[in-house]
Motif scaffolding. Sequence first.
Motif, PDB file in Angstrom:
ATOM      1  N   TRP A 127       0.842  -1.188   0.000  1.00  0.00           N
ATOM      2  CA  TRP A 127       0.000   0.000   0.000  1.00  0.00           C
ATOM      3  C   TRP A 127       0.883   1.245   0.000  1.00  0.00           C
ATOM      4  O   TRP A 127       2.014   1.211   0.491  1.00  0.00           O
ATOM      5  CB  TRP A 127      -0.888   0.057   1.250  1.00  0.00           C
ATOM      6  CG  TRP A 127      -1.955  -0.974   1.312  1.00  0.00           C
ATOM      7  CD1 TRP A 127      -3.266  -0.829   0.940  1.00  0.00           C
ATOM      8  CD2 TRP A 127      -1.828  -2.316   1.800  1.00  0.00           C
ATOM      9  NE1 TRP A 127      -3.954  -1.994   1.161  1.00  0.00           N
ATOM     10  CE2 TRP A 127      -3.091  -2.930   1.682  1.00  0.00           C
ATOM     11  CE3 TRP A 127      -0.763  -3.059   2.306  1.00  0.00           C
ATOM     12  CZ2 TRP A 127      -3.325  -4.248   2.062  1.00  0.00           C
ATOM     13  CZ3 TRP A 127      -0.984  -4.373   2.681  1.00  0.00           C
ATOM     14  CH2 TRP A 127      -2.246  -4.952   2.563  1.00  0.00           C
ATOM     15  N   ARG A 128       0.359   2.309  -0.530  1.00  0.00           N
ATOM     16  CA  ARG A 128       0.989   3.624  -0.407  1.00  0.00           C
ATOM     17  C   ARG A 128       0.255   4.402   0.679  1.00  0.00           C
ATOM     18  O   ARG A 128      -0.971   4.560   0.625  1.00  0.00           O
ATOM     19  CB  ARG A 128       0.903   4.400  -1.723  1.00  0.00           C
ATOM     20  CG  ARG A 128       1.624   5.765  -1.687  1.00  0.00           C
ATOM     21  CD  ARG A 128       1.137   6.680  -2.817  1.00  0.00           C
ATOM     22  NE  ARG A 128       1.125   6.007  -4.098  1.00  0.00           N
ATOM     23  CZ  ARG A 128       2.127   5.990  -4.973  1.00  0.00           C
ATOM     24  NH1 ARG A 128       3.235   6.645  -4.686  1.00  0.00           N
ATOM     25  NH2 ARG A 128       2.027   5.346  -6.119  1.00  0.00           N
ATOM     26  N   LEU A 129       0.999   4.874   1.686  1.00  0.00           N
ATOM     27  CA  LEU A 129       0.447   5.720   2.743  1.00  0.00           C
ATOM     28  C   LEU A 129       0.939   7.145   2.532  1.00  0.00           C
ATOM     29  O   LEU A 129       2.034   7.366   2.012  1.00  0.00           O
ATOM     30  CB  LEU A 129       0.873   5.222   4.121  1.00  0.00           C
ATOM     31  CG  LEU A 129       0.054   4.113   4.800  1.00  0.00           C
ATOM     32  CD1 LEU A 129      -1.363   4.593   5.075  1.00  0.00           C
ATOM     33  CD2 LEU A 129       0.052   2.835   3.983  1.00  0.00           C
ATOM     34  N   PRO A 130       0.130   8.144   2.925  1.00  0.00           N
ATOM     35  CA  PRO A 130       0.518   9.535   2.640  1.00  0.00           C
ATOM     36  C   PRO A 130       1.707  10.047   3.435  1.00  0.00           C
ATOM     37  O   PRO A 130       2.285  11.076   3.075  1.00  0.00           O
ATOM     38  CB  PRO A 130      -0.754  10.325   2.971  1.00  0.00           C
ATOM     39  CG  PRO A 130      -1.530   9.458   3.899  1.00  0.00           C
ATOM     40  CD  PRO A 130      -1.226   8.056   3.491  1.00  0.00           C
ATOM     41  N   GLY A 131       2.094   9.372   4.511  1.00  0.00           N
ATOM     42  CA  GLY A 131       3.222   9.844   5.308  1.00  0.00           C
ATOM     43  C   GLY A 131       3.553   8.847   6.398  1.00  0.00           C
ATOM     44  O   GLY A 131       2.842   7.844   6.598  1.00  0.00           O
ATOM     45  N   VAL A 132       4.626   9.114   7.131  1.00  0.00           N
ATOM     46  CA  VAL A 132       5.054   8.221   8.204  1.00  0.00           C
ATOM     47  C   VAL A 132       4.003   8.144   9.300  1.00  0.00           C
ATOM     48  O   VAL A 132       3.696   7.058   9.813  1.00  0.00           O
ATOM     49  CB  VAL A 132       6.414   8.671   8.777  1.00  0.00           C
ATOM     50  CG1 VAL A 132       6.732   7.957  10.084  1.00  0.00           C
ATOM     51  CG2 VAL A 132       7.521   8.431   7.763  1.00  0.00           C
ATOM     52  N   GLY A 133       3.417   9.285   9.682  1.00  0.00           N
ATOM     53  CA  GLY A 133       2.411   9.287  10.740  1.00  0.00           C
ATOM     54  C   GLY A 133       1.236   8.381  10.440  1.00  0.00           C
ATOM     55  O   GLY A 133       0.901   7.491  11.246  1.00  0.00           O
ATOM     56  N   PRO A 134       0.560   8.558   9.283  1.00  0.00           N
ATOM     57  CA  PRO A 134      -0.539   7.653   8.944  1.00  0.00           C
ATOM     58  C   PRO A 134      -0.088   6.198   8.808  1.00  0.00           C
ATOM     59  O   PRO A 134      -0.839   5.278   9.153  1.00  0.00           O
ATOM     60  CB  PRO A 134      -1.038   8.203   7.605  1.00  0.00           C
ATOM     61  CG  PRO A 134      -0.645   9.637   7.609  1.00  0.00           C
ATOM     62  CD  PRO A 134       0.658   9.688   8.342  1.00  0.00           C
ATOM     63  N   GLY A 135       1.138   5.993   8.331  1.00  0.00           N
ATOM     64  CA  GLY A 135       1.640   4.630   8.210  1.00  0.00           C
ATOM     65  C   GLY A 135       1.804   3.955   9.559  1.00  0.00           C
ATOM     66  O   GLY A 135       1.421   2.790   9.741  1.00  0.00           O
ATOM     67  N   LEU A 136       2.373   4.683  10.531  1.00  0.00           N
ATOM     68  CA  LEU A 136       2.518   4.130  11.869  1.00  0.00           C
ATOM     69  C   LEU A 136       1.158   3.894  12.520  1.00  0.00           C
ATOM     70  O   LEU A 136       0.961   2.897  13.229  1.00  0.00           O
ATOM     71  CB  LEU A 136       3.366   5.058  12.735  1.00  0.00           C
ATOM     72  CG  LEU A 136       4.852   5.130  12.390  1.00  0.00           C
ATOM     73  CD1 LEU A 136       5.545   6.184  13.243  1.00  0.00           C
ATOM     74  CD2 LEU A 136       5.528   3.783  12.553  1.00  0.00           C
ATOM     75  N   ASP A 137       0.227   4.794  12.274  1.00  0.00           N
ATOM     76  CA  ASP A 137      -1.129   4.588  12.804  1.00  0.00           C
ATOM     77  C   ASP A 137      -1.737   3.308  12.249  1.00  0.00           C
ATOM     78  O   ASP A 137      -2.394   2.548  12.973  1.00  0.00           O
ATOM     79  CB  ASP A 137      -2.018   5.777  12.457  1.00  0.00           C
ATOM     80  CG  ASP A 137      -1.698   7.022  13.276  1.00  0.00           C
ATOM     81  OD1 ASP A 137      -1.007   6.890  14.305  1.00  0.00           O
ATOM     82  OD2 ASP A 137      -2.118   8.124  12.859  1.00  0.00           O
TER      83      ASP A 137
ATOM     84  N   CYS B 160       4.684   6.734   1.446  1.00  0.00           N
ATOM     85  CA  CYS B 160       5.395   5.701   2.203  1.00  0.00           C
ATOM     86  C   CYS B 160       4.856   4.323   1.821  1.00  0.00           C
ATOM     87  O   CYS B 160       3.644   4.108   1.791  1.00  0.00           O
ATOM     88  CB  CYS B 160       5.191   5.913   3.701  1.00  0.00           C
ATOM     89  SG  CYS B 160       5.951   7.426   4.333  1.00  0.00           S
ATOM     90  N   LEU B 161       5.760   3.416   1.557  1.00  0.00           N
ATOM     91  CA  LEU B 161       5.379   2.055   1.177  1.00  0.00           C
ATOM     92  C   LEU B 161       5.154   1.212   2.427  1.00  0.00           C
ATOM     93  O   LEU B 161       5.987   1.177   3.326  1.00  0.00           O
ATOM     94  CB  LEU B 161       6.478   1.424   0.328  1.00  0.00           C
ATOM     95  CG  LEU B 161       6.270  -0.044  -0.068  1.00  0.00           C
ATOM     96  CD1 LEU B 161       5.052  -0.201  -0.963  1.00  0.00           C
ATOM     97  CD2 LEU B 161       7.519  -0.602  -0.731  1.00  0.00           C
ATOM     98  N   LEU B 162       4.024   0.522   2.479  1.00  0.00           N
ATOM     99  CA  LEU B 162       3.732  -0.460   3.516  1.00  0.00           C
ATOM    100  C   LEU B 162       3.607  -1.823   2.849  1.00  0.00           C
ATOM    101  O   LEU B 162       2.836  -1.979   1.900  1.00  0.00           O
ATOM    102  CB  LEU B 162       2.441  -0.116   4.254  1.00  0.00           C
ATOM    103  CG  LEU B 162       1.992  -1.102   5.343  1.00  0.00           C
ATOM    104  CD1 LEU B 162       2.934  -1.054   6.535  1.00  0.00           C
ATOM    105  CD2 LEU B 162       0.563  -0.820   5.788  1.00  0.00           C
ATOM    106  N   VAL B 163       4.371  -2.782   3.322  1.00  0.00           N
ATOM    107  CA  VAL B 163       4.316  -4.157   2.818  1.00  0.00           C
ATOM    108  C   VAL B 163       3.862  -5.051   3.955  1.00  0.00           C
ATOM    109  O   VAL B 163       4.374  -4.950   5.076  1.00  0.00           O
ATOM    110  CB  VAL B 163       5.692  -4.619   2.283  1.00  0.00           C
ATOM    111  CG1 VAL B 163       5.639  -6.078   1.854  1.00  0.00           C
ATOM    112  CG2 VAL B 163       6.133  -3.742   1.121  1.00  0.00           C
ATOM    113  N   ALA B 164       2.890  -5.924   3.680  1.00  0.00           N
ATOM    114  CA  ALA B 164       2.368  -6.794   4.725  1.00  0.00           C
ATOM    115  C   ALA B 164       1.975  -8.132   4.130  1.00  0.00           C
ATOM    116  O   ALA B 164       1.668  -8.241   2.938  1.00  0.00           O
ATOM    117  CB  ALA B 164       1.165  -6.153   5.409  1.00  0.00           C
ATOM    118  N   ALA B 165       1.973  -9.162   4.984  1.00  0.00           N
ATOM    119  CA  ALA B 165       1.552 -10.493   4.560  1.00  0.00           C
ATOM    120  C   ALA B 165       0.840 -11.187   5.702  1.00  0.00           C
ATOM    121  O   ALA B 165       1.206 -11.016   6.880  1.00  0.00           O
ATOM    122  CB  ALA B 165       2.745 -11.315   4.090  1.00  0.00           C
ATOM    123  N   ALA B 166      -0.146 -11.979   5.359  1.00  0.00           N
ATOM    124  CA  ALA B 166      -0.847 -12.839   6.304  1.00  0.00           C
ATOM    125  C   ALA B 166      -0.551 -14.289   5.923  1.00  0.00           C
ATOM    126  O   ALA B 166      -0.288 -14.597   4.755  1.00  0.00           O
ATOM    127  CB  ALA B 166      -2.348 -12.581   6.259  1.00  0.00           C
TER     128      ALA B 166
END
Length: 440
Positions: A206-216, A248-254
């Motif tokens: 996912w693309r997040l708009p910034g570090v703050g929203p990504g950490l949230d 900001c790039l967020l990578v996740a896996a389940a």
Amino acid sequence: MTDRERAPVHDLWPLALMRARAGRAPDAVEVVRPSTQDEVVALLRSGRRVVAMGGASGVCGALAPEGDDLVLDMTGFDEVEVDEANLLVRAGAGVNGLALERRLNELGLTLGHSPASLPVTTVGGLVSTRSSGQESSRHGGVEDMLLGLTVALADGSIARARAHPRTAAGPPLHLLFAGAEGTLGVVLEAVLRVRRLPEAVIGRGWRLPGVGPGLDAMREVLQGDLRPLVLRLYDPADSAFQGLDGGCLLVAAAAGPRPVAEAEAGALAELVEAGGGEPLGDQPWERWLRHRFDLSADRLRDLLQPPGSFVDTIELAATWTELPALYEDVRDHLAATAGLALCHFSHAYAQGCCAYFTFAGSGADEPAAEAIYREAWRGAMEIALRRGATISHHHGVGQVRAPWIRAELGGWWDVWARIRRALDPGDALNPHGMGGGGTS
């Protein structure tokens, strides 16, 4: 005794590599490769100071023998015994981390422990540095997999593994050696939990708009009782290195049985997208999988070939509420001091996560490069202490963090010093582990 030789020995601490590049390689020391417990006992009783060595892949300078020190190359302890019925593995201290994982995979099993350095690690090294892997948000750190240890103490006595699913017969004393960097004894073998390989792994980006929203978003995922196999957020500068322009790039896996993995992946996507995440499909996940072990020992040496250059990583950890300020302060300091500063966030828990900084730059000459490098570390450590963060999430202490370990531990430093004095009263074990030998 299997092998004896004299050779210069050090780990992958960038400052040690920089000094070797400048012609200041360490003097040769005696290296012995024992393969039996009796041989280790005899060496410990020889009257020499002993430094145990696994894959020499540490990055903090804990492995730096000198003078008459005797180095025990533990790679001769390479036996593996898998108990499929009870999901246990008994592995010698010298077993290579990647080789162990591949052997388990052939049986449909996994240790679930995959640091980026896995190809050059050993089981003893993973234990001695209290390692954490890329799948820690699901599987925990090495201490969560560790059921028992067999250890040779400084006087040559042996404490053998007591492996139970759980016991209340006293405190878990084997965990004293997880993170002790070879200062309390020589790890001979470990008994570890293993798991069955998941039926399905579903990864996305996912693309997040910034570090703050990504950490949230990360916090919502972990506090929502999800257990992602992987969860990594890259700041804008590091996202550009991962091929994402803007945000900001967020990578996740389940992972798990397919219905479970699909349900968790769906719930994770809902939380991330509710926080402003723009779906990017599975391409970021596939790219991350291809490159997850790229930062090899050879690659680090290549990066440090140009005279006057430096590159290193600093991994801190803090609670969710402290992370944003910690990130900004350390990033700004490293950028101002070194030039290049990147950060990604991983190893997430319900209470917080690890901030993993990469910094690089150069000096006019080798002394200037070392001075800049040391200033980068000094500022990052002092910011971490001021912000209530831990100064190391999973790389350890060694020499690079030694000046700040007493401040990190506070009153617990006295507890550590007493334990170390009791188990090694003659300072016969690794002098550069866990803040150095001056524990009195």
